[in-house]
Design a protein around this motif. Sequence first.
Motif: not given
Length: 168
Positions: A79-81, A104-106, A132-133, A142-143
């Motif tokens: 996926s893109g993001t 960017i994933s998140a 991430s951004l 995140i976690n």
Amino acid sequence: NFLLNNMKFQDTISDSLDIDFSIGKVENSTFQKIGGDAIDLSGSKVKIKKIRCNYIKDKCLSVGEKSVLSADKVFSERSGTAVATKDGSYSKIIDLFVRNNKGISAMVYNKKSGYGKSTLILRNTNIKSSDSLTSKENYLEINNNVIRPKFVNVEKLYSNEQMKKFRK
């Protein structure tokens, strides 16, 4: 109000599921070869459980305009993001697995003025802080690690090929 269960969305030109000003659930569903976002929320309160996103041009989950998302067991591949939370929205996702995403994933940012702070909380995910951004005035965790916000040029963000919307 709605419940979508065991759905398959495939080969759409733009967003596959646009949820505006609604309350409901999406469960046990797949999204494949989507030309925009797999799921796009606006002013909604949605619970998601066990979804799979494959070959999504833009975002697997786009959460905007004061939406509230609670999700569990989300898989995003190519996926893109994986997830973007913006414009006064709140998202909490448990068990988010990402593989071979293009962008960017998140992301957490403000696209439209006047909505205020957005929050994205990810638990039990393989997304790293470097993937991430988060823009100033917003919150990303995140976690159990808070990601430091920074300046984000949203116009530039939306000028890249992945996030451009389909136009005839």
